[in-house]
Design a protein around this motif. Structure first.
Motif: not given
Length: 650
Positions: A233-234, A333-335, A341-345, A427-428
């Motif tokens: 999933i992750l 918690t991931f979302h 953070v991942i979007r910024l990176l 969501i989505g």
């Protein structure tokens, strides 16, 4: 587990409680972001055929005009509009044809001078002197010499001509930094002559599942183990965000092995771990992560539900996150904490947040002191949107995937009351209304019917809330169909006594309810179901598993038991499958479930009563096309045959 192991477990639990410094969601995010390097991970140039889905690293400015020349939009004749003035069907204008044909890609050699025209194809370059194109349908080639064309309708300047730069002008910014490139964007890049494009480098995100209980998908199931769904999933969620997942698999609860896996993960731009608490509250994963430097662990414990055990850390500006092991907690918690953070990176802008107001149809209790996020499925009712909680718990794999959004219960509130309105964060991409809304009791036979409808292109949303919940939804006009199997305790009649005005009962099918037990158990083998249940109810060593209050099976069970409350009576399973699993695994010795499920789990079955599994439809929805399609499918020979095959009868 030895006595020494038990003592160590308890001591670790005490130390864990002393350490845990629970932060609010806002404080946790503030601490986390303050110690991260959130700049994009650089850029790279890729060819267009590998650019779909990538994030644009810089604005794209067109270096050419599109189109690069005046071009014809139709097949016809390039003319001077002034030469066509007064043209009519009965009095056409005659123009001499130039000795060239301008196909797409050809460069004109001759100018269009007064009294002349040039044949031109769609996409052809408009010659000097021409300021309009006449469609071939509005002309006729004249006989004789010189060759001429008769124009039957006047043209206006600019007619059927796409001027140079009319689509894209040189110097125009056509795409912006941070855009996720789609097929349409690739077309724009190709149109301005780009063969490659600069995109943000995908951040590499290591994904590691931890725990002795984890096993790889595709291997035979072992007792006490769970398949590694979190890792899959992750990794998929990371890829959806434009990053590159680096699957590290899973590590057992061994400190050396886990330390080595964490070290490998730190070679990436971010490290995600999940689980690692199977040895108890000692939290081996946290202990390994706590050794990271500059500054290491920033937050361990957030005042929210689901997701309290979340651990946020930073290693030299690199995000390291230990997500809870339960799937719904991990994904939520991931979302909430990791995806931004991942979007910024990855060079992407923050995600847009959309909320809608919806009514909660039932009361929800909550734990004071923690902000609670409740996953909900949204349905359109007569009073607007209704938010049905997806009450599967944080350990469920499907809860997050089936949710349309979530609502928030304040940390200081003890409950969210029924019939109150709440903002629901979607969501989505938003709500997608289904053709058919089904709310009520679940059954594998219903799954088969829904499968047939879906194969025909009907979209279905099914919420499993039990028979009484389905009846309530039908009364409120929140569903098209409510599957029910409610027995009147006094008369033994199914479903009809529970109908309210404005409801229609569509007969469904029959299914046999009975006592389920492990084959070979002499307390049940060969005995009538009611006799075996009565004997088991009087045996303290014979543990039952019950069904939830409000279910049709619970009504049948209570009628069977009378005043008896055998061992295990208050342990309530929400599905027939949960009853069968408890018996098959030895956690209970008997329960009441339907025959097809008993067969699926290899259990013994003693019939008790054939029940009616019917469908309640609000009269206002009876004529809806999807409802009529459902009724037709229910009675179709193929459906009857399929139901019979899996253990049901009409």
């Amino acid at each position: 587990m030895s006595g020494q192991d038990v003592r160590r477990f308890v001591e670790q639990a005490a130390r864990q409680q002393q350490f845990l410094d629970v932060a609010s969601r806002e404080e946790a995010i503030r601490r986390f972001h303050a110690h991260l390097d959130l700049t994009p991970r650089g850029e790279e140039t890729v060819p267009l055929d590998r650019a779909v889905g990538r994030v644009l690293a810089a604005d794209v400015v067109a270096g050419v005009d599109v189109p690069g020349f005046d071009r014809s939009g139709v097949d016809g004749f390039a003319v001077r509009a002034a030469d066509t003035v007064g043209a009519r069907e009965d009095a056409p204008v005659r123009l001499t044809l130039n000795a060239e044909v301008l196909a797409a890609g050809a460069v004109p050699a001759l100018a269009v001078v007064p009294g002349t025209a040039t044949v031109i194809a769609t996409g052809g370059m408009v010659p000097r002197g021409a300021d309009a194109v006449v469609m071939v349908e509005q002309t006729e080639v004249a006989d004789g010499e010189p060759l001429a064309v008769e124009i039957r309708k006047p043209a206006v300047p600019g007619q059927f001509i796409a001027a140079a730069g009319s689509d894209i002008g040189r110097g125009e910014t056509v795409l912006r930094r941070g855009q996720v490139l789609t097929a349409r964007d690739i077309g724009i890049l190709a149109a301005i002559g780009r063969a490659e494009v600069a995109v943000a480098r995908r951040p590499r995100v290591a994904v590691l599942s931890t725990g002795d209980e984890i096993q790889a998908p595709g291997t035979p199931p072992r007792a006490g183990a769970v398949y590694d769904s979190n890792g899959a999933i992750l990794a998929a969620a990371v890829a959806e965000l434009g990053a590159e997942p680096v699957a590290l698999g899973f590590a057992a609860d061994d400190e050396d092995a886990l330390s080595a896996a964490v070290a490998a993960g730190l070679a990436c731009d971010a490290l995600l771990l999940s689980g690692g608490t199977s040895k108890g509250a000692g939290d081996l994963t946290h202990r390994v992560v706590s050794r990271l430097a500059d500054p290491g662990v920033l937050v361990h414990g957030v005042a929210l539900k689901p997701g309290k055990p979340l651990c946020l850390a930073s290693h030299h500006g690199k995000p390291v996150v230990v997500l809870p092991g339960f799937p719904t907690s991990a994904m939520f918690t991931f979302h909430e904490f990791v995806a931004p953070v991942i979007r910024l990176l990855a060079g992407m802008p923050p995600a847009a947040v959309t909320t809608v107001d919806a009514t909660l149809p039932l009361r929800l209790t909550s734990e004071r002191g923690r902000t609670e996020y409740v996953m909900v499925s949204l349905v359109e009712g007569t009073r607007g949107l209704a938010a049905y909680p997806i009450a599967k718990g944080s350990g469920a794999v499907t809860a997050f995937g089936h949710a349309d959004g979530f609502l928030t219960i304040d940390a200081q509130a003890e409950a969210a009351e029924a019939n109150t309105t709440h903002p629901v964060r979607l969501i989505g991409r938003g709500i997608h209304p289904a053709d058919l809304i089904v709310i009520g009791s679940h059954c594998t036979g219903l799954d088969a019917i829904v499968g047939l409808l879906v194969a025909e292109g009907v979209t279905v949303k099914a919420l499993n809330v039990g028979s009484m919940g389905g009846m309530a939804a039908a009364r409120r006009g929140e569903c098209d169909i409510a599957p029910v199997h409610l027995m009147d305790y006094v008369t033994g009649e199914y479903n009809r006594p529970f109908l309210a005005p404005g409801m229609t009962l569509v007969p469904g099918y029959r299914r046999m309810q009975g006592v389920v037990f492990r084959p070979g158990d002499s307390r049940f083998d060969g005995r009538p179901g009611d006799v075996a249940a009565a004997a088991a109810a009087g045996d303290p060593a014979c543990i039952m598993i019950n069904r939830n209050a409000g279910s049709g099976t619970r009504i049948l069970t209570d009628r069977l038991l009378g005043a008896a409350r055998p061992e295990g009576y208050w342990t309530q399973a929400k599905t027939h499958n949960a009853v069968a699993a408890a018996v098959a695994q030895g956690r209970a010795d008997w329960g009441v479930a339907i025959e097809p499920v008993a067969r699926l789990y290899g259990l013994g079955f003693l019939p008790l009563q054939e029940e009616h599994y019917d469908f309640v439809i609000p009269a206002a929805r009876l004529d809806r096309p999807a409802v009529q399609r459902f009724i037709a499918t229910l009675g179709a020979p193929a459906t009857v045959a399929r139901l019979s095959e899996i253990g049901f009868s009409r």
